[in-house]
Scaffold this active site. Structure first.
Site, short mmCIF file in Angstrom:
data_model
loop_
_atom_site.label_atom_id
_atom_site.label_comp_id
_atom_site.label_asym_id
_atom_site.label_seq_id
_atom_site.Cartn_x
_atom_site.Cartn_y
_atom_site.Cartn_z
N GLU A 50 0.79 -1.14 -0.03
CA GLU A 50 0.02 0.01 0.01
C GLU A 50 0.86 1.09 -0.04
O GLU A 50 1.68 1.25 0.75
CB GLU A 50 -0.76 0.15 1.28
CG GLU A 50 -2.04 -0.85 1.22
CD GLU A 50 -2.95 -0.79 2.70
OE1 GLU A 50 -3.65 -1.58 2.75
OE2 GLU A 50 -2.67 0.18 3.34
N ASP A 61 -6.08 9.43 10.26
CA ASP A 61 -4.35 8.88 10.45
C ASP A 61 -4.17 9.37 11.91
O ASP A 61 -4.50 10.72 12.32
CB ASP A 61 -3.75 9.30 9.45
CG ASP A 61 -3.88 8.48 8.32
OD1 ASP A 61 -3.91 7.25 8.41
OD2 ASP A 61 -4.21 8.92 7.13
#
Lengths: 276, 424
Positions: A50, A61
């Protein structure tokens, strides 16, 4: 149409073990170092990769990945450069699946159709766009499928039995089970609870299920991997980069090796698991 | 799926043509939360079940007369509504043109319009069985209002506030602490409102079970833009009645400042279908639109997706969001509520920028002429009134939303005017 992601999960099934999905932020800490790390990932034991597309406002995040994105943007990373990184990688590796992960706005501004075409040309196999829920599938998910790109959806502990069918509807490649409610890099998930959640999902779908958020060590990767088709590690790898920066923010000698060593260690974790 | 295809066509057509003028400007949002191409629900999957649940509860609350009755009761007895519609005679005389009225939401309990929204949302949180409140704040006006209602209803409250704003709005920080709220300074980015909003979303995604996110402006994922607008529309609804009583007719022009745009949409919405009423939204022009030091997302931004909705945003060519600048912390946001984007695109509302310096002049003018110290946010609206009123004839009427009082801004203004308050 079979993608590299489908092929890789079929191979893992034959091997009878979970895969290791590694996350790095494109352009972190700079484009050259990031490319070097990317190119080294498959040999270190990453089964799928990824690549984060940095965004100024990464709402889902935690601090590690926020900082990685900020380092990348400060270094001048753009979506076009991220696609160029993938194209470079594809010169030497035509098999390891690449999934781009990030937020919608940079893609929307690049132009959805142009992005899908360029991503497909660069050798991108899948997309994870955090802020595009199934309700917005017509915008990017369905067009991506027309370009042969898997649109990988996140399922979370809040995805109950009513919600799951909606999440699975247009998901392809694999389903990414987020093992905790929270941001990336948070506390470690409980392997038993995760295994239960994954098996509940597996009753509703045949596509592979990867588990991520909070996995940091080879042991955790092995524990989680027992009940999943793949384990995703992100914040832990990104933190290695942070730990290897000098005062000016440049990577010290040996940064790439440090990241790849952790990848090898994590790989040994998933490779120790035999699915029954 | 005809609806989806329809949506997609609309998105594509955006570049090609402006939307056709609708029969009514008040029908939005649609079921997916869209106002034209704007709005929507662009959030992480973890939050999807929560905002769908919020929508369900809000829809039920709207139909429940006891919910509205409780909002009305608190508006009257706790906030002090209706706020006066005040004819600013001295200012009108000074400017020598149109009659100027102020909708005086600065007289509300807590000093701004923010309380209207907070009362509605805290009742919703209570109805949903949530036990913890989180909020983001820029100038601190919303943070104060959120901390206030949390104190009144006995909820623990965490307020996310950019570090820069914590420093320049210290009176409000102290106020929130007195009210029992925990203030979390946010250091990410430039430490302003957008960063505070990111951090609030991160908290929400982590504490999904017990936490209610009390958003302060008419932005964010559906249904927030709709419900914040509805709670703020008390401003416009009262204004319409008061104006009919005072002048026997509707005003010719409405003016309000827009950051996220909640005070403006609250005033505008009840008037949207009154075509004879001209409507002006005033954005923060900061130090000018040439560079990046402004917050005029409608005048100088372009459509993008941030904080759960598609709307006009200040951003670079790579889709990275810019920080913006305004002397007014409450307008220091690179986006705008999606309904304003729609009203701009359809041409129903005209949006104009006002510079920091113009707002500062208007601020002082109001102090001198009317004995009112306005917040810097409505000072932007006032600067536009100062430009327009003299060009209009004396039988015309302007209503401006005086949405906040300026006590919190005296230090900022002092600094901008070169006054050192420590030695004065």
């Amino acid at each position: 149409m079979k993608t590299r992601i489908d092929t890789r999960f079929e191979a893992l099934k034959v091997e009878g073990r979970p895969g290791l999905v590694t996350f790095i932020m494109a352009g972190d800490p700079n484009m050259e170092a990031s490319q070097e790390i990317l190119n080294g990932l498959p040999a270190a034991g990453a089964d799928l990769i990824e690549i984060g597309m940095p965004f100024s406002d990464p709402m889902a995040d935690g601090p590690s990945i926020q900082l990685a994105g900020q380092r990348a943007l400060k270094g001048g990373q753009t979506l076009a450069k991220t696609l160029a990184m993938v194209a470079n990688f594809r010169k030497t590796d035509s098999e390891t699946p690449i999934i781009l992960m990030g937020y919608y706005n940079p893609i929307y501004i690049y132009g959805n159709e142009k992005f899908l075409k360029d991503a497909s040309d660069a050798g991108v196999d899948g997309l994870i766009i955090v802020d595009l829920p199934p309700e917005a599938d017509h915008e990017l998910c369905i067009p991506a499928m027309d370009h042969g790109i898997n649109f990988i959806r996140l399922a979370t502990p809040t995805t109950d039995a009513n919600r799951l069918p909606k999440v699975l509807e247009n998901t392809s490649g694999f389903l990414y089970y987020v093992s905790i409610t929270g941001i990336t890099g948070a506390a470690a998930p409980d392997p038993d609870r995760v295994a239960k959640a994954v098996s509940a999902i597996k009753q509703k779908t045949d596509i592979p299920v990867a588990v991520g958020f909070g996995v940091k060590t080879a042991q955790q990767a092995a524990d989680i991997g027992k009940g999943a088709d793949a384990v995703v590690v992100g914040s832990a790898l990104v933190s290695v980069i942070l730990d290897n920066l000098d005062e000016a923010g440049n990577p010290k000698a040996g940064t790439t090796k440090a990241v790849l060593d952790l990848v090898s260690d994590l790989a040994s974790g998933v490779q120790s698991v035999k699915h029954g | 799926m005809p609806h989806m295809r329809n949506c997609q066509t609309r998105v594509r057509n955006y570049v090609l043509s402006k939307p056709i003028e609708p029969n009514s400007f008040k029908t939005g949002p649609d079921e997916e939360g869209h106002f034209g191409i704007f709005g929507g629900r662009y959030v992480a999957e973890t939050l999807m079940p929560l905002i769908l649940d919020l929508e369900k509860h809000y829809t039920a609350a709207k139909k429940d007369p006891s919910f509205q009755a409780e909002v009305d009761y608190l508006n009257k007895h706790y906030t002090g509504r209706p706020s006066p519609l005040y004819f600013a005679e001295s200012l009108t005389e000074e400017l020598g043109g149109a009659k100027i009225y102020f909708k005086r939401d600065e007289l509300n309990h807590t000093g701004s319009h923010k309380i209207n929204n907070c009362l509605g949302q805290i009742l919703l949180a209570k109805r949903m069985g949530k036990t913890r409140i989180i909020a983001e704040t820029g100038a601190g006006q919303h943070g104060v209002a959120a901390a206030t209602v949390a104190a009144k209803f006995g909820f623990p409250c965490v307020v996310y506030m950019g570090k820069t704003d914590v420093e320049r709005q210290s009176p409000n920080v102290f106020r929130m602490r007195l009210l029992g709220a925990e203030i979390v300074p946010v250091t990410a980015g430039a430490g302003t409102l957008k960063d505070a909003m990111n951090e609030a979303l991160r908290d929400w995604v982590t504490n999904v079970e017990d936490t209610y996110y009390l958003i302060g402006t008419a932005a964010g994922p559906h249904p927030y833009p709709e419900l914040v607008r509805d709670f703020q529309s008390v401003i416009g609804t009262e204004c319409k009645e008061q104006m009919l009583e005072a002048e026997g007719r509707l005003p010719d022009m409405l003016v309000a400042s827009v950051g996220g745009g909640s005070n403006a949409i609250g005033l505008f919405h009840p008037f949207l279908d009154d075509k004879e009423v001209e409507i002006i939204g005033v954005e923060a022009g900061g130090r000018g639109l040439e560079g990046e030091e402004h917050c005029a997302s409608l005048s100088a931004g372009k459509p993008g997706v941030l904080h759960g909705n598609r709307t006009f945003l200040l951003q670079d060519d790579d889709g990275q969001i810019l920080e913006g600048h305004s002397i007014s912390a409450g307008l220091d946001y690179p986006g705008i509520g999606p309904e304003h984007s729609y009203l701009r695109d359809t041409g129903r509302v005209e949006y104009v920028p006002i510079m920091d310096t113009e707002a500062l002049e208007a601020f002082q003018l109001l102090c001198r002429t009317e004995g009112i110290i306005p917040a810097l946010e409505p000072s932007h609206a006032l600067a536009e009134v100062v430009k327009r009123a003299p060009k209009m004839s004396k039988d015309k009427i302007i209503v401006m939303n005086l949405c906040g009082r300026g006590d919190k801004d005296v230090f900022t203004v002092g600094k901008a005017l070169g006054v050192d308050m420590e030695t004065e």
